[in-house]
Design an enzyme around this catalytic site. Structure first.
Site, PDB file in Angstrom:
ATOM      1  N   ARG A  18     -19.800  -4.193 -48.501  1.00 35.69           N
ATOM      2  CA  ARG A  18     -20.198  -3.015 -49.285  1.00 35.69           C
ATOM      3  C   ARG A  18     -19.769  -3.102 -50.756  1.00 35.69           C
ATOM      4  O   ARG A  18     -20.188  -2.316 -51.570  1.00 35.69           O
ATOM      5  CB  ARG A  18     -19.625  -1.738 -48.630  1.00 35.69           C
ATOM      6  CG  ARG A  18     -20.314  -1.389 -47.319  1.00 35.69           C
ATOM      7  CD  ARG A  18     -19.545  -0.340 -46.530  1.00 35.69           C
ATOM      8  NE  ARG A  18     -18.429  -0.906 -45.777  1.00 35.69           N
ATOM      9  CZ  ARG A  18     -17.627  -0.205 -44.981  1.00 35.69           C
ATOM     10  NH1 ARG A  18     -17.799   1.098 -44.848  1.00 35.69           N
ATOM     11  NH2 ARG A  18     -16.649  -0.794 -44.328  1.00 35.69           N
ATOM     12  N   ASN A 230     -13.933   0.538 -49.776  1.00 37.54           N
ATOM     13  CA  ASN A 230     -15.023  -0.224 -49.168  1.00 37.54           C
ATOM     14  C   ASN A 230     -16.117  -0.566 -50.168  1.00 37.54           C
ATOM     15  O   ASN A 230     -16.901  -1.479 -49.951  1.00 37.54           O
ATOM     16  CB  ASN A 230     -15.645   0.568 -48.015  1.00 37.54           C
ATOM     17  CG  ASN A 230     -14.636   0.830 -46.904  1.00 37.54           C
ATOM     18  OD1 ASN A 230     -13.804  -0.019 -46.595  1.00 37.54           O
ATOM     19  ND2 ASN A 230     -14.690   2.013 -46.335  1.00 37.54           N
ATOM     20  N   ASN A 363       3.588 -14.502 -94.204  1.00 37.60           N
ATOM     21  CA  ASN A 363       2.495 -13.556 -94.399  1.00 37.60           C
ATOM     22  C   ASN A 363       1.175 -14.309 -94.298  1.00 37.60           C
ATOM     23  O   ASN A 363       0.967 -15.322 -94.967  1.00 37.60           O
ATOM     24  CB  ASN A 363       2.632 -12.923 -95.788  1.00 37.60           C
ATOM     25  CG  ASN A 363       1.610 -11.817 -95.972  1.00 37.60           C
ATOM     26  OD1 ASN A 363       1.865 -10.661 -95.633  1.00 37.60           O
ATOM     27  ND2 ASN A 363       0.449 -12.175 -96.488  1.00 37.60           N
TER      28      ASN A 363
HETATM   29  C1  UD1 Z   1     -10.875   1.605 -40.678  1.00 39.78           C
HETATM   30  C2  UD1 Z   1     -10.462   2.331 -39.387  1.00 39.78           C
HETATM   31  C3  UD1 Z   1     -10.705   3.824 -39.568  1.00 39.78           C
HETATM   32  C4  UD1 Z   1      -9.891   4.322 -40.739  1.00 39.78           C
HETATM   33  C5  UD1 Z   1     -10.220   3.523 -42.001  1.00 39.78           C
HETATM   34  C6  UD1 Z   1      -9.216   3.852 -43.080  1.00 39.78           C
HETATM   35  C7  UD1 Z   1     -10.761   0.905 -37.412  1.00 39.78           C
HETATM   36  C8  UD1 Z   1     -11.689   0.516 -36.317  1.00 39.78           C
HETATM   37  N1  UD1 Z   1     -11.233   1.804 -38.267  1.00 39.78           N
HETATM   38  O1  UD1 Z   1     -12.280   1.798 -40.869  1.00 39.78           O
HETATM   39  O2  UD1 Z   1     -10.296   4.524 -38.387  1.00 39.78           O
HETATM   40  O3  UD1 Z   1     -10.149   5.713 -40.943  1.00 39.78           O
HETATM   41  O4  UD1 Z   1     -10.117   2.105 -41.770  1.00 39.78           O
HETATM   42  O5  UD1 Z   1      -9.517   3.207 -44.291  1.00 39.78           O
HETATM   43  O6  UD1 Z   1      -9.663   0.419 -37.458  1.00 39.78           O
HETATM   44  N2  UD1 Z   1     -10.712  -6.328 -40.904  1.00 39.78           N
HETATM   45  C9  UD1 Z   1     -10.437  -7.612 -40.505  1.00 39.78           C
HETATM   46  N3  UD1 Z   1     -11.144  -8.135 -39.483  1.00 39.78           N
HETATM   47  C10 UD1 Z   1     -12.100  -7.444 -38.796  1.00 39.78           C
HETATM   48  C11 UD1 Z   1     -12.365  -6.122 -39.216  1.00 39.78           C
HETATM   49  C12 UD1 Z   1     -11.661  -5.600 -40.291  1.00 39.78           C
HETATM   50  O7  UD1 Z   1      -9.572  -8.274 -41.074  1.00 39.78           O
HETATM   51  O8  UD1 Z   1     -12.672  -8.009 -37.865  1.00 39.78           O
HETATM   52  C13 UD1 Z   1      -9.922  -5.764 -42.031  1.00 39.78           C
HETATM   53  C14 UD1 Z   1     -10.759  -5.518 -43.275  1.00 39.78           C
HETATM   54  O9  UD1 Z   1     -10.661  -6.617 -44.166  1.00 39.78           O
HETATM   55  C15 UD1 Z   1     -10.074  -4.295 -43.874  1.00 39.78           C
HETATM   56  C16 UD1 Z   1      -9.492  -3.581 -42.665  1.00 39.78           C
HETATM   57  O10 UD1 Z   1      -9.434  -4.521 -41.629  1.00 39.78           O
HETATM   58  O11 UD1 Z   1      -9.026  -4.650 -44.749  1.00 39.78           O
HETATM   59  C17 UD1 Z   1     -10.301  -2.387 -42.250  1.00 39.78           C
HETATM   60  O12 UD1 Z   1     -11.634  -2.760 -41.951  1.00 39.78           O
HETATM   61  P1  UD1 Z   1     -12.846  -1.904 -42.458  1.00 39.78           P
HETATM   62  O13 UD1 Z   1     -14.095  -2.557 -41.986  1.00 39.78           O
HETATM   63  O14 UD1 Z   1     -12.717  -1.632 -43.898  1.00 39.78           O
HETATM   64  O15 UD1 Z   1     -12.629  -0.568 -41.584  1.00 39.78           O
HETATM   65  P2  UD1 Z   1     -13.129   0.914 -41.935  1.00 39.78           P
HETATM   66  O16 UD1 Z   1     -14.560   1.035 -41.515  1.00 39.78           O
HETATM   67  O17 UD1 Z   1     -12.782   1.259 -43.308  1.00 39.78           O
HETATM   68 CA    CA Z   2     -11.917   0.146 -45.096  1.00 40.26          CA
END
Ligand code: UD1
Ligand code: CA
Length: 452
Positions: A18, A230, A363
């Site tokens: 995103r 995000n 200077n």
């Molecule tokens: C996540 C939470 C959500 C919370 C929000 C807060 C989960 C399922 N959801 O959603 O409840 O309200 O964060 O910001 O936990 N990542 C990995 N590997 C993966 C998936 C994600 O390393 O397979 C890392 C991403 O790089 C990121 C973090 O985990 O740093 C969160 O992942 P992201 O996809 O941003 O989750 P959200 O949809 O924001």
């Molecule tokens: Ca996130």
């Protein structure tokens, strides 16, 4: 009292689709430092505090950033992106190694503070198996919702899986969790992927904890501390929260900011006492500004140090490696790079000084330029102390100009000038008889329509 040991697992394997960027998400900067670096700084450190970072395949730049900031950290690669719980298990070896507290934090939550980590760990001491950080979101869209019964946390529902009623809940999961380290693996390994995205969601840890008859609690914090980034709009919001914090801290430390909301600081900016920053100044990473210095409006400074009572700007650009000595002055429309200006040096107007060392009290006149680049390599210019470089001089590097030397204005100096010498290099043929007349003739001819 024995200190509880901890392992902090930072999840940073996401592509960050995103963000619409080729750069891994956690390397996008907030206040001049990567999001990841903010998180790593807030994570517990010191004795008994271990750190693991989960990175995506091919994210060498993220690994390099970890190594640069926390050489003691271990990195793990999550080969497939199957969700946050799956990501934590990429660091299984580190978790199995054992720690009293297991902390999980997302690399895209850069505003988190060290105090909050400590608050979140506190319930573990009292026997809770899991502590979840929660916040009230102004707009909860996209966040996991905390489902509370009475004062008990009974579950977390991801936005995509939430019913319309659950979507009205504004109490949200910040993404930071603290597990009893001795139960953590059992809890996280119990998480399945029966949801709309078929991902292993860390939030399902709450269900497992409840099924085991253990306790899960929520610790609340303010939204500004846990904004998850995000996309670029959220990145800009985080920047503005961070800038407000940094300006406030600078004001509290005695810096005079005439229009704070127009000044951009970096998380590592260092200020002395009685510094004044005028409106519309941008301070990038690696800048220190000593006591009594004044930075006038529209100045841009990166990786530079500014001495006591020095004056900079308006409209100055200090590029990396600039060091301005005490009482020195870099005036309007002056650019400097990889240059040391010793105490009392003045470069007041319209100059470029690059790859140079300038001795005390020299200077440099208006429009003087170091010609540091010959089209192939960069060369150094050394100017002694108490020298005078006349206006509009071109100093062709490599070049040494001695102490007390005097360069006449308009000179092109390509040979070293000894101490106390006078050097003037100008074309003496400033006029050519009839030149102006000949010019007018040529101009008239050019205007005539073509014959034929
Ligand atoms: C996540 C939470 C959500 C919370 C929000 C807060 C989960 C399922 N959801 O959603 O409840 O309200 O964060 O910001 O936990 N990542 C990995 N590997 C993966 C998936 C994600 O390393 O397979 C890392 C991403 O790089 C990121 C973090 O985990 O740093 C969160 O992942 P992201 O996809 O941003 O989750 P959200 O949809 O924001
Ligand atoms: Ca996130």
């Amino acid at each position: 009292m024995t200190v509880r040991s901890s392992l902090t697992v930072v999840l940073a394997a996401g592509e960050g689709t995103r963000m619409q960027s080729n750069r891994p998400k956690v390397l996008h900067p907030v206040a001049g430092q990567s999001m990841l670096s903010h998180v790593l700084q807030a994570a517990p450190k010191g004795r008994g505090a271990r750190l693991a970072v989960v990175v995506g395949p091919g994210h060498r730049a993220v690994e390099d950033e970890v190594r640069r900031l926390r050489p003691d950290a271990t990195t793990f690669v999550q080969r497939e992106r199957l969700g946050t719980a799956h990501a934590v298990l990429a660091a299984r070896d580190a978790i199995a190694h054992g720690a009293d507290d297991l902390l999980v934090v997302f690399g895209d939550t850069p505003l988190i503070s060290a105090e909050t980590f400590e608050r979140l760990r506190a319930p573990l001491k009292n026997g809770a198996a899991l502590a979840v950080l929660g916040f009230r979101a102004a707009d909860p869209t996209g966040y996991g919702r905390l489902l509370i019964e009475g004062d008990r946390l009974v579950g977390i529902r991801e936005h995509a899986d939430a019913t319309p009623a659950e979507r009205t809940v504004t109490f949200c999961n910040a993404g930071v969790m603290a597990f009893d380290g001795h139960k953590a693996l059992e809890i996280i390994e119990g998480i399945g992927n029966a949801n709309s995205r078929c991902e292993y969601y860390l939030v399902d840890a709450v269900d497992i904890v409840r099924k085991r008859g253990w306790e899960a609690v929520v610790i609340e914090t303010g939204e500004d501390e846990v904004r998850g980034i995000n996309d670029k709009a959220q990145l800009a919001e985080a920047e503005s929260v961070m800038q407000a914090r940094l300006r406030r801290a600078a004001l509290d430390a005695g810096v005079t900011l005439i229009a704070p909301e127009t000044v951009y600081l970096s998380a590592d900016t260092v200020f002395g006492k009685d510094v004044t920053i005028e409106p519309f100044v941008v301070i990038g990473p690696g800048v220190s500004i000593s006591d009594g210095a004044v930075i006038h409006s529209f100045t841009h400074i990166v990786q530079s140090s500014i001495g006591r009572n020095a004056l900079v700007g308006p409209y100055a650009r200090l590029r990396p490696g600039t060091s301005l000595g005490d009482g020195g002055k870099i005036g309007n429309f002056v650019e400097t790079k990889a240059t040391t200006l010793e105490a009392g040096v003045k470069v007041n107007h319209l100059s470029y000084i690059g790859d140079a060392h300038v001795g005390a009290n020299t200077n440099i006149g208006a429009g003087a330029i170091t010609c540091n680049y010959d089209g192939f390599s960069k060369h150094k210019t050394t100017i002694g102390k108490g020298a005078f470089v006349g206006s509009n001089s071109s100093l062709v590097a490599p070049l040494k100009i001695g102490d007390g030397a005097y360069i006449g204005s308009g000179s092109v100096i390509a040979k070293d000038v000894p101490d106390d010498a006078l050097a003037v290099e100008r074309s003496q043929q400033t006029t050519r008889e009839g030149g102006a007349k000949r010019y007018r003739e040529l101009k008239t001819k050019a205007k005539k329509p073509k014959e034929g």
